[in-house]
Design a protein around this motif. Structure first.
Motif, mmCIF file in Angstrom:
data_model
loop_
_atom_site.group_PDB
_atom_site.id
_atom_site.type_symbol
_atom_site.label_atom_id
_atom_site.label_comp_id
_atom_site.label_asym_id
_atom_site.label_seq_id
_atom_site.Cartn_x
_atom_site.Cartn_y
_atom_site.Cartn_z
ATOM 1 N N LYS A 49 2.171 1.735 -3.408
ATOM 2 C CA LYS A 49 1.099 2.240 -4.267
ATOM 3 C C LYS A 49 0.892 3.727 -4.052
ATOM 4 N N GLN A 50 0.942 4.161 -2.793
ATOM 5 C CA GLN A 50 0.806 5.587 -2.512
ATOM 6 C C GLN A 50 1.972 6.380 -3.090
ATOM 7 N N GLN A 51 3.175 5.798 -3.017
ATOM 8 C CA GLN A 51 4.321 6.486 -3.606
ATOM 9 C C GLN A 51 4.179 6.610 -5.110
ATOM 10 N N ARG B 261 0.832 -1.205 0.000
ATOM 11 C CA ARG B 261 0.000 0.000 0.000
ATOM 12 C C ARG B 261 0.866 1.255 0.000
ATOM 13 N N GLU B 262 1.965 1.221 0.752
ATOM 14 C CA GLU B 262 2.860 2.380 0.766
ATOM 15 C C GLU B 262 3.490 2.604 -0.601
ATOM 16 N N GLN C 78 1.384 6.660 -6.735
ATOM 17 C CA GLN C 78 0.337 7.638 -6.988
ATOM 18 C C GLN C 78 0.863 9.059 -6.817
ATOM 19 N N ALA C 79 1.686 9.251 -5.770
ATOM 20 C CA ALA C 79 2.282 10.576 -5.574
ATOM 21 C C ALA C 79 3.209 10.934 -6.728
#
Length: 426
Positions: free
Chosen positions: A208-210, A205-206, A212-213
């Motif tokens: 994926k967030q990276q 998840r982290e 996305q960022a």
């Protein structure tokens, strides 16, 4: 916080005295000292906690052996055979192997469980096998052995002489005795696996967030590149066109040279702007940026009297360091052109064993000073930040002769990039 008064107290001679009032900060300090001071009991507790954490494995083995021996001593009959004593003792001592060789420890407890009284030792060994090996053949074999040890009564003639009710009862208790440690060991193993999966899920998840960022930043960079191309490049193009028109209309040689310089600098600015826009539209921050290889062209086009001295093989310098050094010289020459255009300038680029030194020095301005060009005041701050991002430093200070010196130092050992070799002097 209001002041806190100290109540009236009596001393050893039974005399009454009144303490001076304490401020709120002093009262808070006293309360914090009383509450958080390390008492001997608290210190002893902390040492005990550290000791338990550092010796948890051996202490757990000793605890398991002690429990198994206690179980044997409580149920051991006085008229038992000598081999039952020996086998029960071996079964209890075999638990010392349960962390490294759990199945071997289980096998050593089987004789003591079958022909002795070490039931708890066998259950602890089965739990260790289930915890270490999860659900495999060793776990299943160990569970079957524990069931047989509980179901079969020693000596065998007594087992044969039992009626079917006793045998069914023994079978039920064998399932319970083997199932409890087996279920507990598998539960602990499942919990560890669940924690590992949750950790992997959190890491995924982290990531994926990276990603996305990064996608959001890429979109923002693209929008910024489009704005820069549409607005800044248009204005600079107009400046270049006006300078070209001025060059064609004026007759004075100095004015024509100035117009030619403005047009040349505008064209160069457009080229760098296109490179910057290309960088903003890509994911890499190194593509298209000028480096120390473009330093001589920068010096020749700046319109100042610059003496350039390069000591070392600048081609071997890592690209981020080379680009930062180029921007340092560029910003320093821009400041000289704004504040001391008539001063002599010296640029030193020196490659050491583990760092690159860039020093730009200008002398005292000569003649009448022209009006200062607009400045945002962020140039030197930007150079300092650029150097610190690479682990270096930047210092700017006036010199003794009335000029100014900008010195930047960049380390050559970047993560994942081999440091270049320093020049060898005779």
């Amino acid at each position: 916080m209001p002041a806190v008064g100290v109540p009236t107290q009596r001393d050893n001679d039974d005399r009454i005295w009144t303490g001076e009032p304490l401020s709120g900060a002093q009262a808070a300090d006293i309360v914090s000292t009383v509450v958080h001071r390390r008492t001997p009991l608290r210190e002893l507790r902390a040492r005990g906690s550290r000791f338990l954490k550092g010796h948890s494995g051996p202490l757990s083995d000793l605890g398991a052996i002690a429990l198994a021996l206690l179980d044997v001593l409580l149920v051991f009959p006085k008229d038992a055979e000598l081999y039952s004593h020996i086998l029960s003792g071996v079964a209890c001592l075999a638990l010392v192997l349960r962390r490294r060789y759990p199945f071997l420890a289980l096998l050593l407890t089987v004789p003591g469980y079958l022909a002795g009284w070490s039931q708890l030792a066998g259950m602890i060994a089965l739990y260790s096998v289930a915890k270490k090996r999860a659900w495999n053949w060793q776990t299943m074999a160990g569970a079957v052995l524990m069931m047989l040890c509980r179901f079969v009564v020693w000596p065998l003639d007594e087992f044969v002489g039992q009626d079917w009710r006793h045998q069914v009862t023994n079978l039920l208790w064998a399932v319970v005795d083997a199932g409890m440690p087996l279920a507990l060991g598998l539960l602990v193993t499942t919990r560890k696996e669940l924690v590992r999966r949750l950790t992997e899920l959190a890491a995924t998840r982290e990531r994926k967030q990276q990603l996305q960022a990064q996608a959001i930043r890429a979109e923002e960079r693209t929008r910024l590149a489009r704005e820069m191309h549409d607005v800044v490049s248009h204005q600079v193009s107009l400046i270049a066109m006006q300078a070209g028109a001025l060059k064609m209309t004026v007759t004075d040689a100095d004015s024509r040279e100035i117009a030619n310089t403005i047009r040349r600098l505008s064209t160069k600015t457009l080229e760098e702007l296109r490179q910057l826009v290309g960088v903003l539209r890509t994911t890499s921050d190194d593509d298209g940026r000028p480096d120390l290889g473009d330093l001589r062209r920068l010096v020749s086009d700046c319109g100042l009297a610059v003496t350039l001295n390069v000591d070392g093989d600048i081609e071997s310098i890592p690209r981020p360091v080379s680009a930062a050094a180029y921007r340092t010289v560029q910003e320093a020459l821009t400041n000289v052109g704004k504040h001391a255009p008539s001063a002599a300038v010296s640029v030193l680029v020196q490659l050491g064993e583990d760092e690159l030194v860039v020093r730009v020095r200008n002398g005292r301005p000569r003649g009448q000073r022209s009006p200062a060009l607009p400045s945002g005041g962020h140039g030197l701050v930007g150079l300092t930040e650029r150097a610190e991002l690479l682990g270096g430093s930047c210092h700017a200070e006036p010199s003794r002769d009335g000029g100014f010196v900008v010195t930047s130092r960049f380390p050559l050992a970047l993560p994942g990039v081999p440091a270049p070799q320093a020049p060898q002097h005779a």
